[in-house]
Design an enzyme around this catalytic site. Sequence first.
Site, PDB file in Angstrom:
ATOM      1  N   ASP A  36       1.566  -5.144 -11.481  1.00  0.00           N
ATOM      2  CA  ASP A  36       0.828  -6.239 -10.846  1.00  0.00           C
ATOM      3  C   ASP A  36       1.236  -7.554 -11.495  1.00  0.00           C
ATOM      4  O   ASP A  36       1.579  -7.588 -12.685  1.00  0.00           O
ATOM      5  CB  ASP A  36      -0.674  -6.017 -10.999  1.00  0.00           C
ATOM      6  CG  ASP A  36      -1.483  -6.719  -9.917  1.00  0.00           C
ATOM      7  OD1 ASP A  36      -1.389  -7.966  -9.805  1.00  0.00           O
ATOM      8  OD2 ASP A  36      -2.215  -6.037  -9.173  1.00  0.00           O
ATOM      9  N   CYS A  85       1.500  -1.692  -2.718  1.00  0.00           N
ATOM     10  CA  CYS A  85       0.326  -2.383  -2.184  1.00  0.00           C
ATOM     11  C   CYS A  85       0.330  -3.882  -2.497  1.00  0.00           C
ATOM     12  O   CYS A  85      -0.553  -4.601  -2.035  1.00  0.00           O
ATOM     13  CB  CYS A  85      -0.958  -1.777  -2.745  1.00  0.00           C
ATOM     14  SG  CYS A  85      -1.283  -0.091  -2.211  1.00  0.00           S
ATOM     15  N   TYR A 160       2.573 -13.563   8.237  1.00  0.00           N
ATOM     16  CA  TYR A 160       2.049 -12.275   7.775  1.00  0.00           C
ATOM     17  C   TYR A 160       2.519 -11.145   8.682  1.00  0.00           C
ATOM     18  O   TYR A 160       2.990 -10.102   8.209  1.00  0.00           O
ATOM     19  CB  TYR A 160       0.523 -12.344   7.741  1.00  0.00           C
ATOM     20  CG  TYR A 160      -0.139 -11.126   7.160  1.00  0.00           C
ATOM     21  CD1 TYR A 160      -0.072 -10.854   5.801  1.00  0.00           C
ATOM     22  CD2 TYR A 160      -0.843 -10.235   7.973  1.00  0.00           C
ATOM     23  CE1 TYR A 160      -0.686  -9.735   5.252  1.00  0.00           C
ATOM     24  CE2 TYR A 160      -1.462  -9.113   7.440  1.00  0.00           C
ATOM     25  CZ  TYR A 160      -1.377  -8.867   6.084  1.00  0.00           C
ATOM     26  OH  TYR A 160      -1.984  -7.751   5.541  1.00  0.00           O
ATOM     27  N   LYS A 164       4.940  -7.931   7.661  1.00  0.00           N
ATOM     28  CA  LYS A 164       4.490  -6.546   7.811  1.00  0.00           C
ATOM     29  C   LYS A 164       5.300  -5.816   8.875  1.00  0.00           C
ATOM     30  O   LYS A 164       5.503  -4.593   8.797  1.00  0.00           O
ATOM     31  CB  LYS A 164       2.995  -6.520   8.146  1.00  0.00           C
ATOM     32  CG  LYS A 164       2.105  -7.059   7.030  1.00  0.00           C
ATOM     33  CD  LYS A 164       2.278  -6.283   5.735  1.00  0.00           C
ATOM     34  CE  LYS A 164       1.301  -6.709   4.655  1.00  0.00           C
ATOM     35  NZ  LYS A 164       1.425  -5.896   3.419  1.00  0.00           N
ATOM     36  N   PHE A 193     -10.082  -3.858   6.189  1.00  0.00           N
ATOM     37  CA  PHE A 193     -10.588  -3.096   5.047  1.00  0.00           C
ATOM     38  C   PHE A 193     -11.445  -3.960   4.129  1.00  0.00           C
ATOM     39  O   PHE A 193     -11.316  -5.183   4.091  1.00  0.00           O
ATOM     40  CB  PHE A 193      -9.427  -2.495   4.247  1.00  0.00           C
ATOM     41  CG  PHE A 193      -9.021  -1.136   4.731  1.00  0.00           C
ATOM     42  CD1 PHE A 193      -9.279  -0.007   3.975  1.00  0.00           C
ATOM     43  CD2 PHE A 193      -8.400  -0.985   5.962  1.00  0.00           C
ATOM     44  CE1 PHE A 193      -8.915   1.256   4.418  1.00  0.00           C
ATOM     45  CE2 PHE A 193      -8.030   0.263   6.422  1.00  0.00           C
ATOM     46  CZ  PHE A 193      -8.289   1.389   5.649  1.00  0.00           C
ATOM     47  N   THR A 195     -11.621  -5.328   1.213  1.00  0.00           N
ATOM     48  CA  THR A 195     -10.807  -5.769   0.081  1.00  0.00           C
ATOM     49  C   THR A 195     -11.394  -7.079  -0.444  1.00  0.00           C
ATOM     50  O   THR A 195     -12.274  -7.667   0.186  1.00  0.00           O
ATOM     51  CB  THR A 195      -9.360  -5.989   0.528  1.00  0.00           C
ATOM     52  OG1 THR A 195      -9.336  -6.977   1.564  1.00  0.00           O
ATOM     53  CG2 THR A 195      -8.752  -4.686   1.058  1.00  0.00           C
TER      54      THR A 195
END
Length: 254
Positions: A36, A85, A160, A164, A193, A195
């Site tokens: 990360d 991720c 975005y 993706k 989701f 998040t």
Amino acid sequence: MLVSETAVLVTGGGSGLGAATARHFASRGARVAILDYAIDKAESVAADIGGCAVQADVSDPDAVDSAIEEAAGKLGSVPRVVVNCAGVGLAARIVGREGKTSFDVFEKTLKVNLFGTYHVMSHAAKRMMNLDPLETGERGVIVNTASVAYEDGQLGQAAYAASKGGIASMCLPAAREFAAYGIRVAAIAPGLFKTPMMEGLPEEVSAKIAANIPFPPRLGEPEEYALLAEHIVTNPFLNGTTIRLDGAVRLPPR
């Protein structure tokens, strides 16, 4: 491929889908390394699960190469499983107010989301290729994260959606290339989701968003992403495909 005792690398594992995936795989007996940019968050999750953490900006290929080498050293072996991720969710119109363009947003989004995924996949795969195959003939599994936005991109999501879409599009050719080495590649395209980005919205806004999800009529739980990632790893016939995980939602234009 069994998860127990397997060396696993999760990028973006300091929060959100990545943290849930790291925790889930650790609970199944995997040895987990978290990569990360926010090393403090990565170290916090790693401490909770008995894993390890390494720092890197995924958009920097040399940093990724060094971080994967460091992770392999800490895990005691090259990761056989990589779950990507790491990503950003920036939004901007292609042409905004007063004719302002947004190439800076487009460039950053692709560098982190698409290039970052490619860098991690590349540097992980080149190491997996040298592993001894398991009884199944497998040497590794790479799970990348797309998004339903690659098919349902909303207003302001051009960058975005493009990033993706690239992740989804390279899934099959990557799987075909690595098939000779027993390395599988699949992608998950999550919908809406729970998040950190979604949790920052007002409750009434989140409720309105969730109301558009057919069933179950709620935001996805990060653990549900982790469950699918685990299934991809353990099901040897899942390869070269992008799976939507979205409660049957289709995003409206805005």
